[in-house]
Design an enzyme around this catalytic site. Structure first.
Site, PDB file in Angstrom:
ATOM      1  N   ASP A 115       0.819  -1.221   0.000  1.00  0.00           N
ATOM      2  CA  ASP A 115       0.000   0.000   0.000  1.00  0.00           C
ATOM      3  C   ASP A 115       0.853   1.272   0.000  1.00  0.00           C
ATOM      4  O   ASP A 115       0.518   2.245  -0.688  1.00  0.00           O
ATOM      5  CB  ASP A 115      -1.019   0.003   1.146  1.00  0.00           C
ATOM      6  CG  ASP A 115      -0.373  -0.107   2.509  1.00  0.00           C
ATOM      7  OD1 ASP A 115       0.777  -0.578   2.568  1.00  0.00           O
ATOM      8  OD2 ASP A 115      -1.006   0.277   3.505  1.00  0.00           O
ATOM      9  N   ASP A 172       2.841  -9.265   4.212  1.00  0.00           N
ATOM     10  CA  ASP A 172       1.953  -8.876   5.320  1.00  0.00           C
ATOM     11  C   ASP A 172       0.474  -9.054   4.973  1.00  0.00           C
ATOM     12  O   ASP A 172      -0.364  -9.121   5.863  1.00  0.00           O
ATOM     13  CB  ASP A 172       2.189  -7.411   5.700  1.00  0.00           C
ATOM     14  CG  ASP A 172       3.599  -7.168   6.222  1.00  0.00           C
ATOM     15  OD1 ASP A 172       4.360  -8.139   6.365  1.00  0.00           O
ATOM     16  OD2 ASP A 172       3.930  -5.999   6.493  1.00  0.00           O
ATOM     17  N   GLY A 207       5.078  -8.937   9.851  1.00  0.00           N
ATOM     18  CA  GLY A 207       3.768  -8.305   9.741  1.00  0.00           C
ATOM     19  C   GLY A 207       3.898  -6.955  10.420  1.00  0.00           C
ATOM     20  O   GLY A 207       3.698  -6.847  11.617  1.00  0.00           O
ATOM     21  N   ARG A 250      12.458 -20.568  24.415  1.00  0.00           N
ATOM     22  CA  ARG A 250      13.405 -20.117  23.389  1.00  0.00           C
ATOM     23  C   ARG A 250      12.639 -19.350  22.318  1.00  0.00           C
ATOM     24  O   ARG A 250      11.515 -19.714  21.963  1.00  0.00           O
ATOM     25  CB  ARG A 250      14.090 -21.322  22.716  1.00  0.00           C
ATOM     26  CG  ARG A 250      15.026 -22.088  23.621  1.00  0.00           C
ATOM     27  CD  ARG A 250      16.304 -21.323  23.908  1.00  0.00           C
ATOM     28  NE  ARG A 250      17.264 -22.106  24.669  1.00  0.00           N
ATOM     29  CZ  ARG A 250      17.316 -22.182  25.997  1.00  0.00           C
ATOM     30  NH1 ARG A 250      16.432 -21.518  26.725  1.00  0.00           N
ATOM     31  NH2 ARG A 250      18.224 -22.922  26.594  1.00  0.00           N
TER      32      ARG A 250
HETATM   33  O1  F6P Z   1       6.285  -5.148   4.643  1.00  0.00           O
HETATM   34  C1  F6P Z   1       7.021  -6.307   4.500  1.00  0.00           C
HETATM   35  C2  F6P Z   1       8.002  -6.484   5.646  1.00  0.00           C
HETATM   36  O2  F6P Z   1       8.685  -7.700   5.455  1.00  0.00           O
HETATM   37  C3  F6P Z   1       7.364  -6.424   7.029  1.00  0.00           C
HETATM   38  O3  F6P Z   1       6.756  -7.641   7.381  1.00  0.00           O
HETATM   39  C4  F6P Z   1       8.551  -6.065   7.868  1.00  0.00           C
HETATM   40  O4  F6P Z   1       8.148  -5.375   9.031  1.00  0.00           O
HETATM   41  C5  F6P Z   1       9.365  -5.177   6.970  1.00  0.00           C
HETATM   42  O5  F6P Z   1       8.951  -5.435   5.638  1.00  0.00           O
HETATM   43  C6  F6P Z   1      10.851  -5.367   7.069  1.00  0.00           C
HETATM   44  O6  F6P Z   1      11.469  -4.394   6.285  1.00  0.00           O
HETATM   45  P1  F6P Z   1      13.028  -4.410   5.952  1.00  0.00           P
HETATM   46  O7  F6P Z   1      13.238  -5.408   4.849  1.00  0.00           O
HETATM   47  O8  F6P Z   1      13.321  -3.027   5.538  1.00  0.00           O
HETATM   48  O9  F6P Z   1      13.742  -4.852   7.185  1.00  0.00           O
END
Ligand code: F6P
Length: 353
Positions: free
Chosen positions: A116, A141, A184, A269
């Site tokens: 989005d 997500d 997510g 863990r």
């Molecule tokens: O939006 C996709 C996502 O993988 C999310 O689940 C996560 O919070 C974020 O991108 C991680 O982003 P980056 O690859 O910049 O660490």
């Protein structure tokens, strides 16, 4: 007249992007005799001179590509055109340079594959041009509005469920509470689906207000019933609004495992699954979705449509106005089918023991 369309992938990568690019280029070629140009590194490619882009020769786009994770065009989730981070630390509006880059390509239409945030940026970037734009939703997500599915989600869920399959025997062998943190950014779609598919005992998502004491009680109940190990899934965003006590730099999964260890006396863990969820070979479902979306996106351009996103609703490929999508994160419905299924299976959501 032969037309030329552009395609770019933008935002975080996920499985199924290559399948979507392939579907677009093949549909454009076989369906309409159009050429497709792939723009490199999302909008960043538009800053290069000449623009970083390559014609996508249909002969090169065999099925091997659809099986590969990532995006061969490259992508970025940095570099908002309107507030572009410069080396001196300032933010600059570089959208005019990107629009100029688009003009250099002499396109008749653009297809952007993004979440989005990316679709909103691309829509804004294209607003000042008369270039028709169609969006394809992708994100592990699965939180893009107006579509039940985004490309990449199915693969991420499959990986998270498989992680639970692997954590269960080691957890059982050591009589441990195994906490799996899944991605997510704002929504718990991966967590809830993986928890059901992977047989978790507890799942914590941002959409449902949970309490640590309920989780602790559920683990105690499981132990009283003779269970010596437990599987807990926590969405990365689940801690942001519901955490109890200071978390510091620890991820919510690590924090939770530590708190459960102290509160229950059981060994715990944490596994933070992270980018493993993004980089895999796409599932058949993601390849199918990407193919259907790619074809539909080109068909929309051919029909003279613009400013729309393709989507998946009730097992049908649909298209919706982009203005109904941008700025609206689709979170997990707390009364929806997956939550009801989880509860019916006895999975604890942390809102009651
Ligand atoms: O939006 C996709 C996502 O993988 C999310 O689940 C996560 O919070 C974020 O991108 C991680 O982003 P980056 O690859 O910049 O660490």
């Amino acid at each position: 007249m032969t037309k030329t369309i552009g395609i770019l992938t933008s935002g975080g990568d996920c499985a199924g992007l290559n399948a979507a690019i392939r579907a677009v280029a093949l549909r454009a070629h076989h369906g309409y005799g159009w050429k497709t140009i792939g723009i490199s590194h999302g909008t960043l490619g538009l800053l290069h001179r000449p623009v970083a882009a390559e014609p996508l020769d249909p002969g090169r786009l065999d099925a091997v590509l659809a099986r590969q994770g990532g995006t061969f065009l490259g992508t970025t989730n940095r570099g908002n055109p309107f507030a572009f981070p410069m080396p001196d630390g300032t933010l600059k509006d570089r959208s005019p340079e990107m629009v100029e880059g688009l003009r250099e390509l002499h396109l008749d239409g653009l297809i952007g594959v993004g979440g989005d945030g990316s679709l909103e940026i691309l829509r804004r970037l294209l607003a000042g041009t008369n270039l028709p734009f169609i969006g394809i939703p992708k994100t592990i997500d699965n939180d893009v509005g107006q579509t039940e599915r985004a490309v990449g989600y199915s693969t991420a869920v499959a990986i998270a469920a498989e992680a639970l399959d692997r954590l269960q025997p080691t957890g059982a062998s050591h009589e441990r509470v195994m906490v799996l943190e899944v991605m997510g950014r704002d929504a718990g779609h991966i967590a809830i689906a993986a928890a059901i598919a992977g047989g978790a005992d507890i799942v914590l998502i941002p959409e449902i207000r949970w309490r640590l004491d309920h989780v602790v009680k559920r683990i105690a109940t499981l132990r009283q019933a003779g269970r010596t190990s437990a599987l807990v899934v926590v969405a990365e965003a689940a801690g942001d609004s519901h955490e109890e006590g200071e978390r510091g730099d620890a991820s919510v999964g690590e924090w939770l495992a530590h708190r459960l260890m102290t509160a229950t006396g059981a060994e715990a863990r944490a596994t933070v699954l992270g980018h493993v969820q993004r980089g895999a070979q796409p599932t058949a479902e993601d390849r199918l979705l990407a193919a259907a979306f790619g074809v539909k996106a080109v068909d929309l351009l051919a029909a003279g449509k613009a400013d729309r996103m393709v989507g998946w609703w009730n097992r049908t490929v649909i298209d919706v106005p982009l203005e109904k999508v941008v700025g609206r994160c689709r979170t997990v419905d707390p009364d929806g089918a997956l939550i009801r299924t989880a509860r019916a299976l006895g999975i604890c959501l942390g809102d009651a023991a």
